[in-house]
Design a protein around this motif. Structure first.
Motif, short mmCIF file in Angstrom:
data_model
loop_
_atom_site.label_atom_id
_atom_site.label_comp_id
_atom_site.label_asym_id
_atom_site.label_seq_id
_atom_site.Cartn_x
_atom_site.Cartn_y
_atom_site.Cartn_z
N LYS A 63 0.74 -1.12 0.19
CA LYS A 63 -0.01 0.16 0.12
C LYS A 63 0.78 1.15 0.07
CE LYS A 63 -3.78 2.50 2.62
NZ LYS A 63 -2.84 3.35 2.82
N ASP A 64 1.85 1.32 0.71
CA ASP A 64 2.72 2.34 0.98
C ASP A 64 3.55 2.66 -0.69
OD1 ASP A 64 2.36 2.82 3.42
OD2 ASP A 64 3.87 1.66 4.29
N THR A 115 2.24 9.45 -5.79
CA THR A 115 2.79 10.80 -5.59
C THR A 115 3.57 10.93 -6.52
OG1 THR A 115 2.44 10.66 -3.18
CG2 THR A 115 3.96 12.08 -3.90
N ILE A 116 4.54 10.15 -7.09
CA ILE A 116 5.51 10.38 -8.10
C ILE A 116 4.91 10.56 -9.36
CG2 ILE A 116 7.27 9.24 -9.52
CD1 ILE A 116 8.35 7.85 -6.89
N GLU A 117 3.85 9.79 -9.94
CA GLU A 117 3.16 10.05 -11.09
C GLU A 117 2.51 11.50 -11.00
OE1 GLU A 117 1.93 5.38 -12.19
OE2 GLU A 117 0.35 6.65 -11.04
N ASP A 118 1.98 11.74 -10.12
CA ASP A 118 1.30 13.25 -9.90
C ASP A 118 2.46 14.35 -10.06
OD1 ASP A 118 -0.97 14.86 -9.42
OD2 ASP A 118 -0.11 15.38 -7.42
N ILE A 136 8.98 21.20 -6.18
CA ILE A 136 8.10 20.76 -5.41
C ILE A 136 6.71 21.45 -6.10
CG2 ILE A 136 8.93 20.63 -3.14
CD1 ILE A 136 7.99 23.29 -2.22
N ASP A 137 5.37 20.73 -5.92
CA ASP A 137 4.30 21.04 -6.52
C ASP A 137 3.36 21.76 -5.54
OD1 ASP A 137 3.49 19.19 -4.57
OD2 ASP A 137 2.27 18.06 -6.11
N SER A 138 3.64 22.14 -4.53
CA SER A 138 3.03 22.98 -3.66
C SER A 138 3.49 23.66 -2.28
CB SER A 138 1.56 22.39 -3.19
OG SER A 138 2.07 21.18 -2.27
N ASN A 139 3.06 24.47 -1.93
CA ASN A 139 3.75 25.49 -0.87
C ASN A 139 3.56 25.02 0.59
OD1 ASN A 139 4.96 27.19 1.08
ND2 ASN A 139 4.53 28.77 -0.34
#
Length: 339
Positions: A3-4, A11-14, A114-117
């Protein structure tokens, strides 16, 4: 676990879809990103401001220094905040450091690291429900103001302190005032520059460039000082040293301001507290918060409220009576009588 692994894959694909995926072994650390951000900021800000940012990076993020930037998550930010609160860090100081933190992470977002702050999404520190200190603000009452001015020897320093109290201008703005900035006809002083760290700077923000309304007594005091001042030309400083050069701030505070406070039997305060005194008196008079903001040169009324909200009365019977008069003074009174 499986699951992890699937969660990590998602997360990586996103991140790949957003164009910000960097393998962990190639990702920069927080310290590396912060140093890149500092170099980026250097041409755009004052040297003094840059030095403050540099101190923040060097001294307040040690536990994050070697953490990969992608691992600085919202929980990590909130843990950082909680640790400082546990250490009883001053709330105002923490908020300033968080501004630096936020800008470092925003830089990382812009550069696709990174994708968000995470700082933007973190729960910000708030004043404790039992904390009524007002963030270290000390103000003088009218009696203390009169005592301070009476205890100040010399027309120059008496006029300087009166200017600080009755305009709320910052110390650098006052030391940077020239006679051309004083409009005796409109009874205003214009803030066009500031003097700090032995240099003149333009005001820090657009809102700091402003005209401050002056009471007739202050205008009269400035006019009287100009008559006897050694420097009277338009481009001369209003408050200069004997050579006509900018006054040494520390010397003024230690040798004149603090000495006058002691003579007047007033507890030691900062010179900046004269600015707070001005704001508190306007608030007590019931002046409009937008007007107070414009006179102080804050970037928005929200900033003014954040600093001075604790000074505002929690009860206001006059306002309640005005509301009553608005509702019942004409039609309302008839409606009550008919019922």
């Amino acid at each position: 676990t499986k699951k992890d692994a699937k969660d990590e894959l998602r997360t990586i694909e996103d991140q790949v879809s957003k164009g910000c995926y960097i393998p962990l072994n190639k990702a920069s650390t927080f310290k590396e990103v912060a140093e890149q951000w500092l170099e980026f900021k250097k041409p755009y800000i004052r040297e003094t401001t840059w030095n403050v940012y540099n101190i923040h990076v060097d001294h307040h993020f040690k536990e994050l220094a070697d953490v990969k930037i992608s691992k600085v998550t919202t929980p990590a930010v909130e843990s950082w905040i909680s640790k400082r609160q546990g250490e009883k860090m001053n709330l105002s100081t923490m908020r300033k450091i968080l501004v630096t933190f936020n800008q470092v992470m925003a830089y990382a977002v812009r550069h696709k690291m990174i994708d968000s702050n995470p700082v933007r999404d973190a729960e910000r520190p708030r004043k404790s429900i039992n904390d009524n200190t007002g963030g270290g603000i000390t103000v003088l009452d009218p009696g203390q103001i009169r005592a301070l001015l009476e205890a100040t020897p010399g027309q120059k320093y008496k006029t300087l302190f009166m200017t600080a109290i009755m305009t709320g201008a910052r110390q650098g703005e006052i030391l940077g005032l020239k006679w051309s900035d004083v409009d005796f006809k409109t009874k205003q002083i214009h803030i066009r520059r500031t003097f700090n760290h032995q240099r003149f700077f333009p005001p820090k923000t657009r809102e700091s460039i402003r005209a401050i309304d002056c009471a007739p007594s202050l205008i009269q005091a400035l006019a009287s000082w100009k008559l006897v001042s050694p420097q009277k030309k338009d481009d001369a400083l209003v408050f200069a040293n004997e050579a006509g050069e900018p006054m040494n701030y520390s010397n003024m505070v230690q040798r004149h301001f603090q000495k006058a406070l002691k003579t007047a039997s007033i507890e030691r305060i900062r010179f900046h507290d004269l600015r707070h005194t001005y704001a508190s008196l306007l608030i007590q008079q019931g002046e409009n918060i937008k007007y107070i903001q414009s006179q102080l040169g804050h970037s928005s009324p929200t900033v003014t409220l954040n600093v001075y909200a604790h000074l505002m009365k929690s009860e206001n019977q006059a306002a309640a009576c005005r509301l009553e008069n608005t509702i019942f003074s004409v039609d309302g009174s008839k409606m009550v009588a008919e019922n």
